[in-house]
Design a protein around this motif. Structure first.
Motif, mmCIF file in Angstrom:
data_model
loop_
_atom_site.group_PDB
_atom_site.id
_atom_site.type_symbol
_atom_site.label_atom_id
_atom_site.label_comp_id
_atom_site.label_asym_id
_atom_site.label_seq_id
_atom_site.Cartn_x
_atom_site.Cartn_y
_atom_site.Cartn_z
ATOM 1 N N ASN A 55 0.828 -1.202 0.000
ATOM 2 C CA ASN A 55 0.000 0.000 0.000
ATOM 3 C C ASN A 55 0.864 1.254 0.000
ATOM 4 O OD1 ASN A 55 -1.695 2.154 0.634
ATOM 5 N ND2 ASN A 55 -3.082 0.811 1.800
ATOM 6 N N ALA A 56 0.753 2.001 -1.092
ATOM 7 C CA ALA A 56 1.630 3.156 -1.259
ATOM 8 C C ALA A 56 1.351 4.255 -0.257
ATOM 9 C CB ALA A 56 1.512 3.697 -2.688
ATOM 10 N N THR A 57 0.159 4.253 0.305
ATOM 11 C CA THR A 57 -0.136 5.335 1.262
ATOM 12 C C THR A 57 0.300 4.987 2.665
ATOM 13 O OG1 THR A 57 -2.391 4.474 1.450
ATOM 14 C CG2 THR A 57 -2.048 6.337 -0.045
ATOM 15 N N THR A 58 0.287 3.713 3.022
ATOM 16 C CA THR A 58 0.667 3.359 4.391
ATOM 17 C C THR A 58 2.052 2.722 4.469
ATOM 18 O OG1 THR A 58 -0.442 1.245 4.133
ATOM 19 C CG2 THR A 58 -1.698 3.014 5.161
ATOM 20 N N ASP A 59 2.494 2.121 3.396
ATOM 21 C CA ASP A 59 3.805 1.457 3.420
ATOM 22 C C ASP A 59 4.891 2.368 2.855
ATOM 23 O OD1 ASP A 59 2.981 -1.010 4.573
ATOM 24 O OD2 ASP A 59 1.991 -1.476 2.664
ATOM 25 N N HIS A 60 6.124 1.872 2.971
ATOM 26 C CA HIS A 60 7.247 2.752 2.639
ATOM 27 C C HIS A 60 8.218 2.119 1.668
ATOM 28 C CE1 HIS A 60 6.188 5.779 5.590
ATOM 29 N NE2 HIS A 60 5.681 4.742 6.238
ATOM 30 N N LEU A 61 8.865 3.014 0.949
ATOM 31 C CA LEU A 61 9.896 2.621 0.001
ATOM 32 C C LEU A 61 11.178 2.324 0.774
ATOM 33 C CD1 LEU A 61 10.238 2.407 -3.040
ATOM 34 C CD2 LEU A 61 10.639 4.871 -3.110
ATOM 35 N N LEU A 62 11.749 1.149 0.535
ATOM 36 C CA LEU A 62 12.966 0.772 1.269
ATOM 37 C C LEU A 62 14.225 0.909 0.417
ATOM 38 C CD1 LEU A 62 11.673 -2.459 3.030
ATOM 39 C CD2 LEU A 62 11.783 -0.150 3.967
ATOM 40 N N SER A 63 14.142 0.451 -0.817
ATOM 41 C CA SER A 63 15.335 0.561 -1.676
ATOM 42 C C SER A 63 14.917 0.603 -3.140
ATOM 43 C CB SER A 63 16.289 -0.605 -1.436
ATOM 44 O OG SER A 63 15.697 -1.815 -1.840
ATOM 45 N N ILE A 64 15.826 1.107 -3.959
ATOM 46 C CA ILE A 64 15.574 1.259 -5.395
ATOM 47 C C ILE A 64 16.765 0.667 -6.148
ATOM 48 C CG2 ILE A 64 15.337 2.920 -7.295
ATOM 49 C CD1 ILE A 64 14.051 4.848 -5.280
ATOM 50 N N GLY A 65 16.479 -0.127 -7.155
ATOM 51 C CA GLY A 65 17.565 -0.637 -8.003
ATOM 52 C C GLY A 65 17.196 -0.434 -9.450
ATOM 53 N N HIS A 66 18.144 -0.003 -10.260
ATOM 54 C CA HIS A 66 17.850 0.095 -11.700
ATOM 55 C C HIS A 66 19.111 -0.083 -12.535
ATOM 56 C CE1 HIS A 66 19.141 4.324 -11.492
ATOM 57 N NE2 HIS A 66 18.251 4.508 -10.510
ATOM 58 N N VAL A 67 18.879 -0.468 -13.773
ATOM 59 C CA VAL A 67 19.989 -0.689 -14.693
ATOM 60 C C VAL A 67 19.481 -0.390 -16.096
ATOM 61 C CG1 VAL A 67 19.482 -3.191 -14.953
ATOM 62 C CG2 VAL A 67 21.794 -2.335 -15.398
ATOM 63 N N GLU A 68 20.368 0.204 -16.934
ATOM 64 C CA GLU A 68 19.947 0.569 -18.292
ATOM 65 C C GLU A 68 20.027 -0.612 -19.239
ATOM 66 O OE1 GLU A 68 22.114 3.923 -19.793
ATOM 67 O OE2 GLU A 68 21.804 5.056 -17.924
ATOM 68 N N ILE A 69 19.114 -0.624 -20.185
ATOM 69 C CA ILE A 69 19.185 -1.607 -21.270
ATOM 70 C C ILE A 69 19.260 -0.831 -22.578
ATOM 71 C CG2 ILE A 69 18.040 -3.543 -22.417
ATOM 72 C CD1 ILE A 69 16.566 -4.097 -19.807
ATOM 73 N N ASN A 70 20.339 -1.023 -23.291
ATOM 74 C CA ASN A 70 20.496 -0.377 -24.596
ATOM 75 C C ASN A 70 20.789 -1.441 -25.621
ATOM 76 O OD1 ASN A 70 20.136 2.382 -24.054
ATOM 77 N ND2 ASN A 70 22.170 2.426 -23.068
ATOM 78 N N GLN A 71 20.181 -1.322 -26.804
ATOM 79 C CA GLN A 71 20.441 -2.289 -27.866
ATOM 80 C C GLN A 71 20.236 -3.719 -27.355
ATOM 81 O OE1 GLN A 71 21.645 -1.558 -31.071
ATOM 82 N NE2 GLN A 71 21.512 0.651 -30.698
ATOM 83 N N LEU A 72 19.264 -3.890 -26.510
ATOM 84 C CA LEU A 72 18.958 -5.203 -25.929
ATOM 85 C C LEU A 72 20.149 -5.816 -25.181
ATOM 86 C CD1 LEU A 72 16.641 -6.807 -28.654
ATOM 87 C CD2 LEU A 72 16.006 -5.461 -26.646
ATOM 88 N N SER A 73 21.012 -4.937 -24.633
ATOM 89 C CA SER A 73 22.068 -5.404 -23.733
ATOM 90 C C SER A 73 21.881 -4.717 -22.383
ATOM 91 C CB SER A 73 23.457 -5.030 -24.250
ATOM 92 O OG SER A 73 23.741 -5.707 -25.429
ATOM 93 N N ILE A 74 22.009 -5.507 -21.324
ATOM 94 C CA ILE A 74 21.899 -4.915 -19.995
ATOM 95 C C ILE A 74 23.271 -4.380 -19.611
ATOM 96 C CG2 ILE A 74 21.352 -5.372 -17.570
ATOM 97 C CD1 ILE A 74 19.641 -7.764 -18.646
ATOM 98 N N LYS A 75 23.346 -3.090 -19.362
ATOM 99 C CA LYS A 75 24.636 -2.439 -19.122
ATOM 100 C C LYS A 75 24.911 -2.389 -17.627
ATOM 101 C CE LYS A 75 25.100 -1.182 -23.460
ATOM 102 N NZ LYS A 75 26.157 -1.766 -24.289
ATOM 103 N N LEU A 76 25.707 -3.324 -17.133
ATOM 104 C CA LEU A 76 25.952 -3.349 -15.688
ATOM 105 C C LEU A 76 26.714 -2.116 -15.219
ATOM 106 C CD1 LEU A 76 26.635 -7.090 -14.814
ATOM 107 C CD2 LEU A 76 24.496 -5.813 -14.814
ATOM 108 N N ALA A 77 27.375 -1.451 -16.160
ATOM 109 C CA ALA A 77 28.090 -0.229 -15.788
ATOM 110 C C ALA A 77 27.110 0.814 -15.249
ATOM 111 C CB ALA A 77 28.846 0.318 -17.001
ATOM 112 N N SER A 78 25.856 0.735 -15.682
ATOM 113 C CA SER A 78 24.869 1.729 -15.271
ATOM 114 C C SER A 78 24.080 1.290 -14.042
ATOM 115 C CB SER A 78 23.900 1.983 -16.430
ATOM 116 O OG SER A 78 23.098 0.826 -16.640
ATOM 117 N N ALA A 79 24.433 0.146 -13.474
ATOM 118 C CA ALA A 79 23.644 -0.396 -12.364
ATOM 119 C C ALA A 79 23.702 0.537 -11.162
ATOM 120 C CB ALA A 79 24.165 -1.779 -11.977
#
Lengths: 227, 615
Positions: A55-79
């Motif tokens: 529940n976005a109103t009562t619960d909380h965000l703990l962590s965020i992870g993201h990584v870019e995908i370019n040309q259908l390759s996952i770029k770990l450099a951008s992790a």
């Protein structure tokens, strides 16, 4: 679906004029990728949130992870992976599940800094998530609290991509087949350690690559994948 | 928060060349990864990648295919495809996904950039399996020189001092008397100021005095060897050995600051080596009964341990051990002749298997047979039966266990006259049924240990004439030989078997060494090569239509590596007082050695596959 993105692009423009100066406005000032772009040319950001609940109103965000995908390759450099300070004390047992120690969470970012960093990474990209509801609602709630408006952004939901494919087969399937782990298993992707936002983001990216390799052309326009 | 990609770190850190890297280098390396997914049947490189990349297989399998669409290699999880980084080495190789693949692509320059402090890893990538093996084998040979005890020993521990001398004015007969009194075979000739003028040895009396008709009253300086080579005492025993071998001399005067200090003989060097094969052999010759021989045989494991510790290449160790077994056999036959009288007709005691190939190790089984002259009469047969019983029992007492397959002269089948042996071979070659093929692989490796060599030579010559044209027979032999496969899984990982103690291990003999021995035998039979030693066979077969030069060299490298690995493995067991075997657990050897072992197995596998393709 076509209208959705055109509509989304229009919404982006409209919204960007209303939103006050700041990270959200900056984000909204960058155009979304063209809906006719071949999927292999689309810049994507695989994203995952870990939260204390659903529940976005009562619960909380703990962590965020993201990584870019370019040309259908996952770029770990951008992790990128970052933890949030907010609401950690109320997260209770879930903290253990998400493998975040209290110490780590105290060293985390403020919600404001975290969302700014996230919006910067999202700009100009299609957001890839597995089961988008969490990311959408939590990001909307956070932006409303911080900037007064919820953002719009193009989403590829790998759960929906798989669901559409399974629905077309007209054969019944167990809804649990649509879970990230089970879908990955169906492509014999390696087991991954869930409940870490970055691991899940990478895992989601791998799943989409497999999905495209098996069931779609690299040339297929983006619009067919959007939620 | 460093463990955010912990699974990928763990995976990269677990694959061969990266195992030793510190964590921060792994983290850096992982940040260079682009994850790609390719479907079964798709070719590498992926469409989106233009520059040369390494591809680490995270999941799935790759096949390397050459221009003729022949499969030349398979790579699986944890393997690294280097094809697109070294195009000059891999011209015309296609890489195809054998299964759906999740690949970690890393740009060549970026990867090498991360590894700048680790040249060993970079050269690992730059070399093919064959090249890596070659480098490893030459390192073993270098070790043999470096580790040799002679290298680490100074001359001053070995030489005899002072050197026995004689004045240059002394007569030949006086010199001879002095040598006889001292029991020396050599004296240094000096002048009044004790300067070295020359050297005189037993040989000089024969060659320069008696043969030339010089009278013994003449001065010794007339028959001595002037201009002699001397060595300073500060050199190593190994330098002395090299000097003596290169000049073909057995005596080397040793100097200290230019002054004569002593004498070093080749025998001194051998004594120092202690329980060496030569010593052991002479002990064996002097033994008067089987018990004494059995006592001496206890030294063989010690000798093998010593050779392994000295870094002796397995080829040399195998020859030494085989020579010792030969000495035991000869002495036993001699003792039998004392017991039962001389042989009624000529015969040849022949050894088969590893002893014949001179590849024997301590505690191996005995394989032997008797070829008896055609003049043998039925009433003379019991003599040979008694001989066989005596020798085989004696060998067993000396630690050479009875052949489990009963390939021994005690078996009447393998104690026959020459004609019967001719008949055996022609039957086996004409009707290559399973049992015949088994006998062929045993009896094609034969060598005469004692007796009339011509008996075996004739049998072998006729057999080789037959095999060269017998393509059906060769085909059957090849098929038979390919039954022993290297213990490599589909994806280059080791396939382990139980070693009998419920521990997982690799069978070095059956899955590594035997396949090479079998291949070498087939090449030899096809090309009419009479040698039975595997390396000798491979050398001679290299460059023939059966075996290319480079494949031959690769097989020899693989054989040397595998046999040396076994030598060391057995040395460890013998030292612990455990029975020596061929089961090597992967963790017994270092990670790098494991990679070399995989390379060796790969070479064997490739040559086996080539062989399979021919027939």
């Amino acid at each position: 679906m076509f209208d959705f993105l055109f509509g989304l692009e229009a919404k982006r423009r409209g919204l960007s004029t209303k939103v006050p100066k700041g990270p959200l406005k900056n984000f909204l000032s960058v155009p979304f990728p063209e809906p006719n772009t071949p999927i292999s040319e689309v810049p994507m950001l695989a994203l995952d949130f870990e939260t204390s609940g659903f529940n976005a109103t009562t619960d909380h965000l703990l962590s965020i992870g993201h990584v870019e995908i370019n040309q259908l390759s996952i770029k770990l450099a951008s992790a990128e992976h970052y933890l949030l300070k907010s609401g950690i004390e109320r997260a209770g047992d879930n903290v253990a599940i998400h493998q975040i120690t209290e110490l780590e969470s105290q060293q985390g970012l403020s919600l404001e800094n975290a969302i700014e960093r996230l919006l910067n990474a999202m700009a100009g990209k299609v957001i890839l998530v597995h089961y988008a509801k969490i990311e959408q609602t939590f990001l909307a709630a956070a932006c409303k609290a911080l900037y007064g408006y919820a953002p719009v952004f193009p989403i590829i939901d790998s759960l929906v991509v798989a669901k559409n494919r399974l629905d077309q087969r007209q054969a019944a399937y167990d809804p649990s087949n649509l879970r990230l782990t089970n879908l990955r298993d169906s492509y014999q992707l390696p087991a991954h350690y869930a409940h870490n936002a970055l691991n899940d983001a990478v895992a989601t990216g791998e799943l989409l690559l497999a999905e495209i390799a098996h069931h779609h052309s690299r040339q297929k326009p983006l619009k067919h994948f959007l939620r | 928060m460093d463990n955010e990609l912990s699974e990928i770190y763990a995976f990269i850190g677990s694959i061969a060349p990266f195992e030793e890297l510190p964590e921060q280098t792994i983290v850096k390396l992982v940040s260079k990864i682009d994850i790609c997914y390719l479907k079964q049947g798709q070719q590498l490189p992926p469409a989106q990648i233009e520059e040369g990349c390494f591809y680490i297989v995270r999941k799935g399998a790759l096949s390397y295919v050459n221009q003729l669409q022949e499969l030349i290699g398979k790579y699986g999880e944890g393997d690294i495809c280097t094809v697109f980084c070294y195009p000059e080495k891999y011209a015309d190789i296609q890489v195809v996904c054998d299964e759906d693949c999740l690949l970690y692509a890393v740009n060549k320059q970026q990867l090498l950039g991360c590894l700048i402090e680790y040249p060993v890893i970079i050269s690992f990538f730059e070399q093919s399996a064959e090249e890596r093996l070659k480098a490893k084998v030459s390192q073993i040979q270098d070790d043999a020189v470096v580790n040799s005890s002679l290298t680490n020993t100074a001359i001053d521990q070995l030489y005899q001092t002072p050197a026995a001398t004689i004045d240059q004015g002394a007569s030949i007969s006086e010199t001879a008397q002095k040598m006889t009194e001292l029991g020396y075979s050599c004296l240094v000739v000096i002048d009044e100021d004790k300067n070295v003028k020359g050297i005189v040895t037993d040989k000089d009396f024969r060659r320069r005095c008696i043969a030339q008709g010089i009278t013994p009253d003449n001065a010794i300086s007339e028959i001595m060897t002037p201009d002699i080579t001397m060595l300073d005492v500060r050199n190593t025993a190994f330098d002395a050995l090299i000097t003596m071998t290169s000049l073909h001399i057995h005596h080397l005067p040793i100097t200290d600051q230019g002054r004569l200090a002593g004498m070093l003989t080749i025998t001194d060097l051998m004594h120092y080596e202690g329980q060496n094969a030569i010593n052991l052999t002479s002990l064996i010759h002097k033994a008067t009964d089987v018990d004494e021989l059995a006592e001496i045989s206890k030294l063989i494991p010690k000798l093998q341990v010593k050779m392994a510790r000295l870094g002796t290449p397995a080829e040399q160790a195998g020859k030494s051990i085989s020579a010792i077994t030969m000495a035991f056999t000869i002495r036993l036959i001699e003792l039998a002749e004392i017991l039962y009288g001389k042989a009624p007709v000529p015969f040849a005691w022949v050894a088969a298997g590893s002893q014949a190939r001179q590849e024997q190790m301590a505690q191996s089984d005995q394989d032997n047979a008797l070829i008896i002259d055609n003049s043998l009469q039925p009433e003379q047969a019991p003599w040979f039966e008694r001989l066989a019983q005596f020798v085989c029992d004696g060998l067993a007492q000396c630690g050479f266990i009875y052949c489990p397959g009963d390939v021994m002269a005690t078996n009447p089948k393998w104690r026959q006259n020459e004609d019967t042996w001719h008949h055996y071979f022609s039957q086996w070659i004409e009707n290559p049924e399973p049992k015949a093929l088994m006998h062929c692989s045993i009896f094609f490796d034969l060598t005469t240990i004692y007796g009339d060599k011509n008996l075996l030579n004739r049998v072998q010559a006729r057999m080789l004439m037959r095999t060269q044209g017998a393509s059906l027979f060769i085909a059957h032999m090849s098929k038979n030989a390919l039954q022993h496969k290297p213990p490599l899984g589909f994806f280059r990982d080791f396939v382990l078997v139980s070693d009998g103690n419920n521990k997982k291990a690799m069978d070095l003999k059956h899955n590594g060494i035997a396949p090479i021995v079998d291949l070498a035998r087939i090449y030899a039979l096809q090309e009419g090569i009479t040698s039975v030693n595997t390396i000798e066979r491979l050398k001679q077969a290299s460059g023939t239509r059966s075996l290319s030069k480079s494949s031959g060299a690769n097989l020899i490298d693989a054989f040397e590596f595998l046999t040396t690995l076994r030598l060391n493995h057995q040395a460890n067991q013998l030292q612990e007082g455990v029975k020596a075997d061929n089961f090597l657990a992967p963790k017994e050897i270092s990670r790098l050695e494991r990679e070399h072992l995989k390379d060796a197995f790969k070479v064997v596998k490739t040559l086996q596959e080539n062989r399979q393709a021919v027939y």
